[in-house]
Design a protein around this motif. Structure first.
Motif, PDB file in Angstrom:
ATOM      1  N   GLY A 121       5.078   4.236   1.609  1.00  0.00           N
ATOM      2  CA  GLY A 121       4.318   3.007   1.522  1.00  0.00           C
ATOM      3  C   GLY A 121       4.902   1.903   2.369  1.00  0.00           C
ATOM      4  O   GLY A 121       5.944   2.060   3.028  1.00  0.00           O
ATOM      5  N   ALA A 122       4.206   0.751   2.363  1.00  0.00           N
ATOM      6  CA  ALA A 122       4.634  -0.423   3.107  1.00  0.00           C
ATOM      7  C   ALA A 122       4.379  -1.660   2.261  1.00  0.00           C
ATOM      8  O   ALA A 122       3.369  -1.746   1.551  1.00  0.00           O
ATOM      9  CB  ALA A 122       3.883  -0.527   4.432  1.00  0.00           C
ATOM     10  N   THR A 123       5.307  -2.624   2.336  1.00  0.00           N
ATOM     11  CA  THR A 123       5.198  -3.871   1.584  1.00  0.00           C
ATOM     12  C   THR A 123       5.386  -5.055   2.516  1.00  0.00           C
ATOM     13  O   THR A 123       6.381  -5.126   3.252  1.00  0.00           O
ATOM     14  CB  THR A 123       6.258  -3.928   0.466  1.00  0.00           C
ATOM     15  OG1 THR A 123       6.151  -2.772  -0.371  1.00  0.00           O
ATOM     16  CG2 THR A 123       6.072  -5.174  -0.387  1.00  0.00           C
ATOM     17  N   GLY A 145      14.482   2.862   2.798  1.00  0.00           N
ATOM     18  CA  GLY A 145      13.616   1.777   3.225  1.00  0.00           C
ATOM     19  C   GLY A 145      14.158   1.123   4.477  1.00  0.00           C
ATOM     20  O   GLY A 145      15.365   1.101   4.715  1.00  0.00           O
ATOM     21  N   ILE A 146      13.250   0.591   5.275  1.00  0.00           N
ATOM     22  CA  ILE A 146      13.609  -0.185   6.456  1.00  0.00           C
ATOM     23  C   ILE A 146      12.857  -1.512   6.353  1.00  0.00           C
ATOM     24  O   ILE A 146      11.630  -1.537   6.237  1.00  0.00           O
ATOM     25  CB  ILE A 146      13.218   0.532   7.754  1.00  0.00           C
ATOM     26  CG1 ILE A 146      13.915   1.886   7.856  1.00  0.00           C
ATOM     27  CG2 ILE A 146      13.575  -0.330   8.970  1.00  0.00           C
ATOM     28  CD1 ILE A 146      13.463   2.696   9.061  1.00  0.00           C
ATOM     29  N   THR A 147      13.612  -2.618   6.378  1.00  0.00           N
ATOM     30  CA  THR A 147      13.007  -3.939   6.247  1.00  0.00           C
ATOM     31  C   THR A 147      13.271  -4.743   7.504  1.00  0.00           C
ATOM     32  O   THR A 147      14.420  -4.847   7.966  1.00  0.00           O
ATOM     33  CB  THR A 147      13.585  -4.688   5.034  1.00  0.00           C
ATOM     34  OG1 THR A 147      13.380  -3.902   3.855  1.00  0.00           O
ATOM     35  CG2 THR A 147      12.902  -6.037   4.855  1.00  0.00           C
ATOM     36  N   LEU A 148      12.214  -5.317   8.042  1.00  0.00           N
ATOM     37  CA  LEU A 148      12.306  -6.159   9.234  1.00  0.00           C
ATOM     38  C   LEU A 148      11.832  -7.549   8.868  1.00  0.00           C
ATOM     39  O   LEU A 148      10.737  -7.722   8.324  1.00  0.00           O
ATOM     40  CB  LEU A 148      11.430  -5.590  10.352  1.00  0.00           C
ATOM     41  CG  LEU A 148      11.365  -6.394  11.657  1.00  0.00           C
ATOM     42  CD1 LEU A 148      12.731  -6.437  12.340  1.00  0.00           C
ATOM     43  CD2 LEU A 148      10.320  -5.818  12.600  1.00  0.00           C
ATOM     44  N   LEU A 178       9.088  -0.783   5.113  1.00  0.00           N
ATOM     45  CA  LEU A 178       8.550   0.570   5.086  1.00  0.00           C
ATOM     46  C   LEU A 178       9.452   1.397   4.188  1.00  0.00           C
ATOM     47  O   LEU A 178      10.682   1.399   4.378  1.00  0.00           O
ATOM     48  CB  LEU A 178       8.507   1.164   6.497  1.00  0.00           C
ATOM     49  CG  LEU A 178       7.738   0.352   7.550  1.00  0.00           C
ATOM     50  CD1 LEU A 178       7.837   1.030   8.915  1.00  0.00           C
ATOM     51  CD2 LEU A 178       6.280   0.178   7.145  1.00  0.00           C
ATOM     52  N   TRP A 179       8.879   2.072   3.184  1.00  0.00           N
ATOM     53  CA  TRP A 179       9.716   2.731   2.183  1.00  0.00           C
ATOM     54  C   TRP A 179       9.209   4.122   1.842  1.00  0.00           C
ATOM     55  O   TRP A 179       8.041   4.455   2.073  1.00  0.00           O
ATOM     56  CB  TRP A 179       9.798   1.886   0.908  1.00  0.00           C
ATOM     57  CG  TRP A 179       8.474   1.447   0.352  1.00  0.00           C
ATOM     58  CD1 TRP A 179       7.856   0.251   0.569  1.00  0.00           C
ATOM     59  CD2 TRP A 179       7.589   2.202  -0.497  1.00  0.00           C
ATOM     60  NE1 TRP A 179       6.642   0.198  -0.101  1.00  0.00           N
ATOM     61  CE2 TRP A 179       6.461   1.384  -0.762  1.00  0.00           C
ATOM     62  CE3 TRP A 179       7.653   3.461  -1.060  1.00  0.00           C
ATOM     63  CZ2 TRP A 179       5.400   1.807  -1.561  1.00  0.00           C
ATOM     64  CZ3 TRP A 179       6.595   3.894  -1.857  1.00  0.00           C
ATOM     65  CH2 TRP A 179       5.494   3.073  -2.103  1.00  0.00           C
ATOM     66  N   TYR A 184       0.861  -1.182   0.000  1.00  0.00           N
ATOM     67  CA  TYR A 184       0.000   0.000   0.000  1.00  0.00           C
ATOM     68  C   TYR A 184       0.895   1.230   0.000  1.00  0.00           C
ATOM     69  O   TYR A 184       1.897   1.286   0.735  1.00  0.00           O
ATOM     70  CB  TYR A 184      -0.915   0.022   1.217  1.00  0.00           C
ATOM     71  CG  TYR A 184      -1.812   1.240   1.252  1.00  0.00           C
ATOM     72  CD1 TYR A 184      -2.983   1.271   0.497  1.00  0.00           C
ATOM     73  CD2 TYR A 184      -1.471   2.354   2.011  1.00  0.00           C
ATOM     74  CE1 TYR A 184      -3.805   2.399   0.511  1.00  0.00           C
ATOM     75  CE2 TYR A 184      -2.283   3.472   2.033  1.00  0.00           C
ATOM     76  CZ  TYR A 184      -3.445   3.500   1.282  1.00  0.00           C
ATOM     77  OH  TYR A 184      -4.245   4.610   1.283  1.00  0.00           O
ATOM     78  N   GLY A 185       0.539   2.237  -0.846  1.00  0.00           N
ATOM     79  CA  GLY A 185       1.359   3.434  -0.923  1.00  0.00           C
ATOM     80  C   GLY A 185       0.562   4.673  -1.257  1.00  0.00           C
ATOM     81  O   GLY A 185      -0.680   4.631  -1.380  1.00  0.00           O
ATOM     82  N   SER A 186       1.255   5.773  -1.408  1.00  0.00           N
ATOM     83  CA  SER A 186       0.634   7.060  -1.700  1.00  0.00           C
ATOM     84  C   SER A 186      -0.219   6.987  -2.960  1.00  0.00           C
ATOM     85  O   SER A 186       0.047   6.207  -3.868  1.00  0.00           O
ATOM     86  CB  SER A 186       1.715   8.123  -1.870  1.00  0.00           C
ATOM     87  OG  SER A 186       2.504   8.247  -0.701  1.00  0.00           O
TER      88      SER A 186
END
Length: 743
Positions: A736-738, A692-695, A704-705, A171-173
């Motif tokens: 957004g977030a993936t 981006g931050i990936t967990l 989260l990007w 989901y993103g802008s």
């Protein structure tokens, strides 16, 4: 803890992303998994050892950057630029000063063994990409027509490489949503099947001030079935069928005078595509034979307010139905001491049906027809019988071609000498039917008053046939000096590039309009045979490059410098006095020179630095359009600089089920870009910050990007129509977030 490695970029490209050490490197997938793909079949050696400027990106690298379509690697690959404007039909690609806005592409595209012949179908989302391979410089000798600036080879994930489910939700802008699901199953050691489906939607970010609605909304659906079967020792079969449907709005073009997007007529782009690629390969003791067969179909509809103003000038609808068949047979000899070779035959046939009516409306009739006619003959002014009529154009364009090619490599100590040659023949036929059924009333000026004189009917029904054929030789020579397995190599190369000629179908509305004006006693008529066709574009590319390895410090350095001498370069222009059409013309002679550099450094087990830079100086040597001389001017739309830098830092959480936290910061830069042949309009160099931050881990991850975090203002496109100038703004800040789940 899994060690992080780097994806290699070959030639000069920066392999800008990373992959896990336990993942298979993209450039060895074909060998290790015995997959049959056009890239592997036509490579004489490992891509790292070839005299090519290339970039190879893995699926995990593309996921990290949020890349779902080939335009996502713009700037990541040096001197590779894909502006995001208009609709997904406008798939313009520029490499080293070579590019195309319409008709024939300059860069080839192969997706799972399907060579896409129509650039209108280049821009689409591809779920579960295994690797993308981008080779820069002419690839015409092995890949044929329309690869004079390079070729992109995309391979999707194989069920022989991964088994299980792959789910993704994003989901993103702009209310952007992406969902995909893939099932991968290996029945046994010889056969596997993959079924993938995807959906995407976006409400849009650009608003039409005329009606307050978003113009860049879209919905798209796609599906893919991939089957791999090693049905007998030495035999491999791979088939991939894919289909997609797109519904898209458009076009976010702002009038330069007001800075607003405001037009009154409907604009949209709808497209259905289907492709199927079947590859069969036999590997014997002394040779291998591969047959790659493909079918592709595109059915689309582009409808737009062609004046892009809140006025009733004219609209265009362009409906196309194209089906293409290709066959590529490649025979490769096993290396015999110091000598190796390959030879092939390629054939294609495509059939295009197109309807392209231009509808004149009230303001268009008044300003573009009645005004000119009445100024020329004020004693007998006219008035159109209706305030709307159509100039209809219908085309049937069958095209076929046949090629034969050969390449030989000879290794002498540390030197490898290579020579290749392709003979290419192509024939294209344009069958056209232009029609118009309308009329007007003539008045007579008598004693200062206008009195009705008579009615005049206009009925045009022009039918014709134009045929063109092209025959060309496409050689390539190279020499590579090996610095050892851990040292890399240095190479020099000379190659010829080729882009096919074609027909200016979009000019037929102008041809009809001029015919209509002549019938009213105004203007001159176009010579259809002269203005409708354009010649092939040809180039000579001279290149020196190096792939340098420094394993002791974890660094790879790729360099290349090039000079391109291009003849009859194809440019999209608006001819003098035109109102509705665009024309592809041959621009005499141009030249480009520049360089590319990339550095990939594994600074620690958890810290990676990737960067690339490309410079291109592309100018006209000879181009005079009969009005202006553009000698020495920069070529329009091709950026002088591309820049990419990325840092990736992975930190363990210490919690097994959480995996690692990975931080990714990157900057993309592009410019300067000149928008017209006179270089009076241009876009300055601009840079876009992403992060981006990936967990998580390979099983479950959340990213989260953000893109264009500084909300930089820039433009991606400029054009001029009826004396009005239009621009498209680039996308602003996006967040957004993936979520990905593999099991």
């Amino acid at each position: 803890m899994k060690k992080i490695g780097i994806i290699m970029s070959v030639g000069l490209g920066c392999v800008p992303l990373m992959m896990r050490a336990d993942e298979v490197r993209p450039d060895t997938v074909g060998v290790m998994l015995e997959e049959v793909n056009v890239a592997g079949v036509k490579q004489m050696a490992r891509l790292n050892d070839e005299p090519e400027a290339a970039t190879v990106l893995s699926g995990s690298a593309l996921e990290r950057l949020g890349v779902a379509a080939i335009k996502g690697i713009s700037d990541v690959v040096p001197n590779f630029y894909v502006p995001d404007y208009g609709s997904r039909m406008t798939s313009s690609i520029y490499v080293r000063g070579i590019g195309a806005r319409m008709d024939q592409p300059s860069v080839g595209l192969n997706v799972d063994n399907v060579p896409y012949l129509n650039k209108d179908a280049y821009d689409f989302d591809i779920p579960d990409i295994a690797s993308v391979e981008m080779l820069r410089g002419p690839q015409s000798t092995l890949y044929g027509r329309n690869t004079m600036a390079g070729v992109i080879n995309v391979t999707t994930l194989s069920p022989m490489r991964y088994q299980g489910w792959r789910l993704m939700a994003e989901y993103g802008s702009g209310e952007a949503i992406k969902i995909s699901a893939g099932w991968y199953h290996k029945f046994n050691s010889r056969a596997g099947l993959a079924i993938v489906g995807a959906y995407g939607s976006r409400d849009g970010v650009f608003t039409n001030q005329y009606n307050g609605k978003k113009v860049d909304h879209e919905r798209n659906w796609s599906g893919r079935v991939k089957f791999h079967w090693r049905f007998k020792d030495g035999w491999n079969l791979q088939n991939t069928a894919a289909a997609g449907y797109l519904k898209q709005g458009g076009y976010p073009y702002e009038w330069k005078e007001t800075g607003e997007i405001a037009y009154n007529d409907t604009c949209f782009y709808h497209r259905f595509t289907f492709t199927d690629g079947l590859a069969i390969r036999y590997s014997g003791d002394n040779y291998s034979v591969a047959s790659i067969t493909s079918v592709q179909h595109i059915n689309d509809n582009m409808t737009l307010d062609q004046d892009f103003l809140p006025e009733d000038f004219f609209t265009l609808t362009q409906k196309k139905r194209e089906t293409a068949l290709t066959e590529d047979i490649v025979v490769k000899g096993k290396e015999d001491g110091s000598y190796r070779w390959l030879a092939g035959i390629f054939a294609f046939y495509k059939h295009l049906d197109m309807d392209a009516p231009v509808t004149f409306k009230d303001r268009g009739i008044a300003d573009l027809i009645e005004k000119h006619r009445n100024e020329a003959n004020p004693m007998y002014p006219i008035s159109w019988n209706t305030r709307e009529f159509s100039l209809n154009s219908n085309f049937t364009i069958p095209t076929w071609g046949l090629s034969a090619y050969h390449e030989s490599d000879l290794t002498l100590g540390k030197w490898t000498l290579s020579a290749a040659l392709r003979l290419d023949y192509e024939k294209s036929v344009l069958n056209y039917l232009s029609s118009c059924d309308t009329g007007y009333a003539i008045y007579q000026l008598t004693d200062g008053k206008y009195e009705y004189y008579r009615d005049t009917e206009i009925y045009i029904n022009d039918e014709g046939r134009i045929s063109r054929d092209f025959l060309t030789l496409l050689p390539k020579l190279s020499a590579t000096y090996s610095l050892g397995e851990d040292g890399g190599n240095i190479y020099v190369k000379v190659s010829k590039g080729y882009k096919a000629g074609g027909f200016n179908t979009q000019m037929f509305s102008d041809v009809l309009q001029q015919r209509l004006m002549v019938m009213m006693g105004v203007g001159t008529q176009y010579d259809v045979d002269r203005i409708v066709s354009y010649k092939p574009e040809k180039s000579w590319n001279y290149e020196i490059g190096s792939h340098l390895l420094f394993p002791e410090i974890g660094v790879r350095l790729d360099l290349a410098a090039f000079y391109i001498d291009c003849r009859d370069q194809q440019l999209t222009m608006f001819p003098d006095g035109t109102t509705t059409g665009r024309i592809m013309t041959n621009a005499g002679r141009t030249r480009s020179f520049g360089g590319e550099i990339s550095v990939n450094a594994e600074l620690t087990d958890r810290l990676i630095l990737n960067c690339s830079y490309g410079y291109t100086n592309a100018r006209f040597i000879r181009f005079n359009d009969g009005i202006s001389d553009y000698k020495g001017k920069y070529l329009p739309y091709a950026p002088r600089n591309t820049f990419f830098v990325q840092g990736i830092w992975s930190v363990p959480t210490g919690v097994a089920w959480l995996g690692d936290v990975t931080f990714d910061v990157n900057i993309r830069g592009t410019g300067d870009i000149y928008w017209n042949e006179s270089n009076t309009e241009h876009q300055n160099f601009y840079a876009l910050l992403g992060a981006g931050i990936t967990l998580g881990d390979d099983r479950l991850s959340l990213q989260l990007w953000g893109k264009n975090l500084t909300d930089t203002k820039y433009h991606t496109f400029y054009f001029k129509s009826m004396g009005n100038e239009f621009l498209q703004r680039g996308r602003g800040l996006e967040l957004g977030a993936t979520l990905r789940y593999n099991f």
